[in-house]
Write an enzyme that holds these catalytic residues in place. Structure first.
Site, short mmCIF file in Angstrom:
data_model
loop_
_atom_site.label_atom_id
_atom_site.label_comp_id
_atom_site.label_asym_id
_atom_site.label_seq_id
_atom_site.Cartn_x
_atom_site.Cartn_y
_atom_site.Cartn_z
N ASP A 35 -6.50 -7.62 3.00
CA ASP A 35 -5.52 -8.67 2.78
C ASP A 35 -5.69 -9.31 1.41
O ASP A 35 -6.81 -9.43 0.92
CB ASP A 35 -5.68 -9.74 3.88
CG ASP A 35 -4.48 -10.67 3.97
OD1 ASP A 35 -3.41 -10.33 3.45
OD2 ASP A 35 -4.63 -11.74 4.59
N ASN A 83 5.08 -5.01 8.82
CA ASN A 83 5.26 -5.06 7.36
C ASN A 83 6.63 -4.58 6.89
O ASN A 83 6.99 -4.77 5.72
CB ASN A 83 4.17 -4.24 6.65
CG ASN A 83 2.82 -4.93 6.65
OD1 ASN A 83 1.79 -4.27 6.55
ND2 ASN A 83 2.80 -6.25 6.78
#
Length: 267
Positions: A35, A83
């Site tokens: 991340d 996503n």
């Protein structure tokens, strides 16, 4: 450009209270939620895609170091089923990344004896992404070292639903009795089922960027995983930080709901 627009929030290396022991216990399976690529780029006044590109360079470095340290499986959360909600241009770039990544990195993976595996709903990926994935898997299939397992178009809830449906179909066809369904039955039907039983569940889960949540990643498999969170954005994650995480793991008391022998004696 970077001289005129310096990094806004520069990451400072964290100090560890533990020292990594290369001869100590090394987790067989390490999973990482990679991340912070977008924030890394934004800190440098760069487009988000620049962060994703730099993040792939980090993947290469961490893969090599993990293999060198003796980790057996490295599972990387590359693209989640959620996503797709991101801007179209960013998603398109992310779908091209595996093509560029494998084209340049597979020769090194072969040299390092690393085997590529990709888990997730690959059938929904663009054709060029699927082709790149299948080529990498085919080209490294005879490697016998660390498994580099990408979670690509992966979501753990969807994975569990798929496993339940497969098991339900087997029971409907009298291939399996409901009474015979065990933890192992479910584990075999999850996307980590290709691994041997001792390697399926990560012993250590790392998340970068300072966020402290699981984000629909390996929900079944991490039931007893050790969790390690770092403020480092993924492009800033390096060999030293990986060893920092492993040092923390080496100093955990892993009881799996029970007690160690020494604790039993102290009762």
């Amino acid at each position: 450009m970077l001289r005129f627009f310096p990094q806004k929030n520069k990451y400072i290396q964290e100090e560890s209270s533990f020292t990594f022991n290369s001869d100590g216990v090394i987790p067989k399976h390490v999973a990482i939620i990679m991340d912070g690529n977008g924030r890394w780029a934004q800190n440098r006044r760069l487009p988000r895609i620049a962060g994703h590109k730099e993040g792939m360079n980090t993947v290469k470095k961490i893969t090599k170091h993990a293999s060198k340290l003796g980790i057996k499986v490295l599972t990387l959360y590359a693209f989640s089923t959620e996503n797709w909600k991101r801007p179209t241009d960013e998603v398109s770039f992310l779908m091209q990344l595996p093509v560029d990544f494998f084209d340049t990195f597979v020769p090194e993976l072969i040299k390092e004896n690393v085997k590529v595996h990709v888990m997730g709903y690959k059938e929904f990926l663009p054709a060029h992404t699927q082709d790149a994935v299948e080529r990498a898997i085919e080209q490294t299939k005879n490697n016998t070292g660390m498994v580099l397992n990408f979670a690509l178009n992966y979501g753990s809830r969807a994975e569990i639903i798929t496993a339940v449906k497969e098991i339900a179909e087997k029971t409907a066809n009298n291939e399996l009795s409901p009474a015979d369904i065990t933890d192992e039955t479910i584990a075999e039907h999850l996307m980590t089922g290709f691994l041997t039983e001792e390697l399926r569940d990560p012993e250590l889960l790392i998340r970068t960027s300072g966020e402290e949540r699981i984000s629909n990643f390996l929900l079944w498999q991490i039931a007893y995983s050790e969790l390690f969170f770092t403020d480092a954005l993924w492009p800033d994650f390096n060999d030293e930080l990986l060893e920092h995480a492993l040092a923390s793991f080496q100093n955990r008391n892993r009881r799996f709901g029970g007690l160690k022998e020494t604790e039993e004696e102290e009762k």
